[in-house]
Design a protein around this motif. Sequence first.
Motif, PDB file in Angstrom:
ATOM      1  N   MET A 217     -15.768  88.568  65.719  1.00 53.34           N
ATOM      2  CA  MET A 217     -16.261  87.324  65.121  1.00 53.34           C
ATOM      3  C   MET A 217     -17.980  87.412  65.691  1.00 53.34           C
ATOM      4  O   MET A 217     -19.176  86.674  65.253  1.00 53.34           O
ATOM      5  N   TRP A 218     -17.951  87.984  67.119  1.00 57.73           N
ATOM      6  CA  TRP A 218     -19.342  87.515  67.704  1.00 57.73           C
ATOM      7  C   TRP A 218     -19.634  89.013  68.484  1.00 57.73           C
ATOM      8  O   TRP A 218     -19.218  89.513  69.550  1.00 57.73           O
ATOM      9  N   PRO A 219     -20.811  89.546  67.447  1.00 60.11           N
ATOM     10  CA  PRO A 219     -21.120  91.131  67.721  1.00 60.11           C
ATOM     11  C   PRO A 219     -21.891  90.494  68.605  1.00 60.11           C
ATOM     12  O   PRO A 219     -22.874  90.050  68.827  1.00 60.11           O
ATOM     13  N   PRO A 220     -22.048  92.013  69.940  1.00 62.63           N
ATOM     14  CA  PRO A 220     -22.705  91.719  70.988  1.00 62.63           C
ATOM     15  C   PRO A 220     -24.513  92.114  69.443  1.00 62.63           C
ATOM     16  O   PRO A 220     -24.365  93.202  68.492  1.00 62.63           O
ATOM     17  N   PHE A 221     -25.509  91.124  70.390  1.00 62.43           N
ATOM     18  CA  PHE A 221     -27.043  91.922  69.865  1.00 62.43           C
ATOM     19  C   PHE A 221     -27.429  92.793  70.640  1.00 62.43           C
ATOM     20  O   PHE A 221     -28.089  92.809  71.744  1.00 62.43           O
ATOM     21  N   TYR A 222     -28.073  93.798  69.935  1.00 56.22           N
ATOM     22  CA  TYR A 222     -28.557  94.062  70.713  1.00 56.22           C
ATOM     23  C   TYR A 222     -30.193  95.433  69.746  1.00 56.22           C
ATOM     24  O   TYR A 222     -29.932  95.588  68.761  1.00 56.22           O
ATOM     25  N   VAL A 223     -30.841  95.259  70.365  1.00 49.74           N
ATOM     26  CA  VAL A 223     -32.558  95.438  69.291  1.00 49.74           C
ATOM     27  C   VAL A 223     -33.262  96.964  70.163  1.00 49.74           C
ATOM     28  O   VAL A 223     -33.417  96.204  70.958  1.00 49.74           O
ATOM     29  N   GLU A 224     -32.870  97.748  69.737  1.00 50.58           N
ATOM     30  CA  GLU A 224     -33.859  98.461  70.907  1.00 50.58           C
ATOM     31  C   GLU A 224     -35.646  98.484  71.056  1.00 50.58           C
ATOM     32  O   GLU A 224     -36.249  98.646  72.491  1.00 50.58           O
ATOM     33  N   ASN A 225     -35.798  98.143  69.759  1.00 44.54           N
ATOM     34  CA  ASN A 225     -37.213  97.759  69.944  1.00 44.54           C
ATOM     35  C   ASN A 225     -38.166  96.389  69.685  1.00 44.54           C
ATOM     36  O   ASN A 225     -37.910  96.338  68.766  1.00 44.54           O
ATOM     37  N   LEU A 226     -37.289  95.303  70.525  1.00 45.03           N
ATOM     38  CA  LEU A 226     -37.500  94.056  70.525  1.00 45.03           C
ATOM     39  C   LEU A 226     -39.051  93.387  70.128  1.00 45.03           C
ATOM     40  O   LEU A 226     -39.585  93.796  70.901  1.00 45.03           O
ATOM     41  N   SER A 227     -39.112  93.368  69.005  1.00 41.41           N
ATOM     42  CA  SER A 227     -40.261  92.684  68.733  1.00 41.41           C
ATOM     43  C   SER A 227     -40.809  90.916  68.675  1.00 41.41           C
ATOM     44  O   SER A 227     -39.734  90.168  68.507  1.00 41.41           O
ATOM     45  N   LEU A 228     -41.438  90.143  69.363  1.00 39.02           N
ATOM     46  CA  LEU A 228     -41.591  88.824  70.081  1.00 39.02           C
ATOM     47  C   LEU A 228     -42.518  88.055  69.606  1.00 39.02           C
ATOM     48  O   LEU A 228     -44.327  89.051  69.957  1.00 39.02           O
ATOM     49  N   PRO A 229     -42.255  86.908  69.132  1.00 42.10           N
ATOM     50  CA  PRO A 229     -43.552  86.374  68.914  1.00 42.10           C
ATOM     51  C   PRO A 229     -44.525  85.311  70.270  1.00 42.10           C
ATOM     52  O   PRO A 229     -44.315  86.467  71.089  1.00 42.10           O
ATOM     53  N   GLU A 230     -45.682  85.902  70.432  1.00 40.70           N
ATOM     54  CA  GLU A 230     -46.478  85.442  71.664  1.00 40.70           C
ATOM     55  C   GLU A 230     -45.768  83.868  72.374  1.00 40.70           C
ATOM     56  O   GLU A 230     -45.773  83.954  73.519  1.00 40.70           O
ATOM     57  N   SER A 231     -45.071  83.146  71.705  1.00 40.18           N
ATOM     58  CA  SER A 231     -44.763  82.435  72.863  1.00 40.18           C
ATOM     59  C   SER A 231     -43.979  82.312  73.564  1.00 40.18           C
ATOM     60  O   SER A 231     -42.953  81.881  74.256  1.00 40.18           O
ATOM     61  N   LEU A 232     -42.848  83.780  73.418  1.00 41.25           N
ATOM     62  CA  LEU A 232     -41.738  83.907  73.617  1.00 41.25           C
ATOM     63  C   LEU A 232     -41.929  85.247  75.269  1.00 41.25           C
ATOM     64  O   LEU A 232     -43.057  85.858  74.822  1.00 41.25           O
ATOM     65  N   ASN A 233     -41.662  85.019  76.383  1.00 46.80           N
ATOM     66  CA  ASN A 233     -41.978  86.034  76.999  1.00 46.80           C
ATOM     67  C   ASN A 233     -40.816  87.614  77.542  1.00 46.80           C
ATOM     68  O   ASN A 233     -39.972  87.044  77.704  1.00 46.80           O
ATOM     69  N   PRO A 234     -41.568  88.616  77.076  1.00 46.19           N
ATOM     70  CA  PRO A 234     -41.111  89.409  77.159  1.00 46.19           C
ATOM     71  C   PRO A 234     -40.314  89.802  78.279  1.00 46.19           C
ATOM     72  O   PRO A 234     -38.831  90.907  78.341  1.00 46.19           O
ATOM     73  N   TYR A 235     -40.225  89.601  79.597  1.00 46.85           N
ATOM     74  CA  TYR A 235     -39.420  89.724  81.021  1.00 46.85           C
ATOM     75  C   TYR A 235     -38.393  88.852  80.891  1.00 46.85           C
ATOM     76  O   TYR A 235     -37.807  89.347  81.723  1.00 46.85           O
ATOM     77  N   HIS A 236     -38.075  88.213  79.558  1.00 41.09           N
ATOM     78  CA  HIS A 236     -37.438  86.972  80.358  1.00 41.09           C
ATOM     79  C   HIS A 236     -36.511  88.326  79.564  1.00 41.09           C
ATOM     80  O   HIS A 236     -34.788  87.242  79.325  1.00 41.09           O
ATOM     81  N   PHE A 237     -36.382  89.021  78.673  1.00 36.42           N
ATOM     82  CA  PHE A 237     -35.137  89.742  78.024  1.00 36.42           C
ATOM     83  C   PHE A 237     -34.819  91.695  78.162  1.00 36.42           C
ATOM     84  O   PHE A 237     -35.635  91.955  79.216  1.00 36.42           O
ATOM     85  N   SER A 238     -33.289  91.586  78.424  1.00 39.26           N
ATOM     86  CA  SER A 238     -33.617  93.050  78.443  1.00 39.26           C
ATOM     87  C   SER A 238     -32.385  93.637  78.940  1.00 39.26           C
ATOM     88  O   SER A 238     -31.332  92.992  77.157  1.00 39.26           O
ATOM     89  N   VAL A 239     -31.684  94.197  78.750  1.00 43.59           N
ATOM     90  CA  VAL A 239     -30.678  95.960  77.638  1.00 43.59           C
ATOM     91  C   VAL A 239     -29.629  95.699  79.167  1.00 43.59           C
ATOM     92  O   VAL A 239     -30.008  96.210  80.017  1.00 43.59           O
ATOM     93  N   ILE A 240     -28.542  95.309  78.809  1.00 42.56           N
ATOM     94  CA  ILE A 240     -27.288  96.022  79.570  1.00 42.56           C
ATOM     95  C   ILE A 240     -26.761  96.968  79.344  1.00 42.56           C
ATOM     96  O   ILE A 240     -26.371  97.121  78.160  1.00 42.56           O
ATOM     97  N   GLU A 241     -25.506  98.054  79.549  1.00 44.09           N
ATOM     98  CA  GLU A 241     -24.732  98.582  79.269  1.00 44.09           C
ATOM     99  C   GLU A 241     -23.297  98.551  79.430  1.00 44.09           C
ATOM    100  O   GLU A 241     -22.994  97.409  80.755  1.00 44.09           O
ATOM    101  N   ARG A 242     -22.414  97.357  78.241  1.00 41.42           N
ATOM    102  CA  ARG A 242     -21.421  97.515  77.853  1.00 41.42           C
ATOM    103  C   ARG A 242     -20.720  98.053  78.749  1.00 41.42           C
ATOM    104  O   ARG A 242     -20.825  99.382  79.218  1.00 41.42           O
TER     105      ARG A 242
END
Length: 74
Positions: A1-26
């Motif tokens: 019901m809850w698949p992990p979210f992953y996007v290789e090239n995350l596109s963000l609006p200017e209102s979001l700080n890209p440094y708040h996003f990261s990727v982990i290996e499960r």
Amino acid sequence: MWPPFYVENLSLPESLNPYHFSVIERADGSKQTTFKNWPLYFYSKDSSPGDVRGNGLEDDRWHVVVPADQPELI
């Protein structure tokens, strides 16, 4: 019901700080996007952008992330 979210090239609006996003290996070797170190998931029954059918499900444990409502990390 809850698949992990992953996007290789995350596109963000200017209102979001890209440094708040990261990727982990499960444990299974797959990747997962995080927001302020919290792993992100999507609800499998949401079918269109903006769908939030999973918000508040399972005894009110799953919620949509609202970036403006998150505490700032130091």
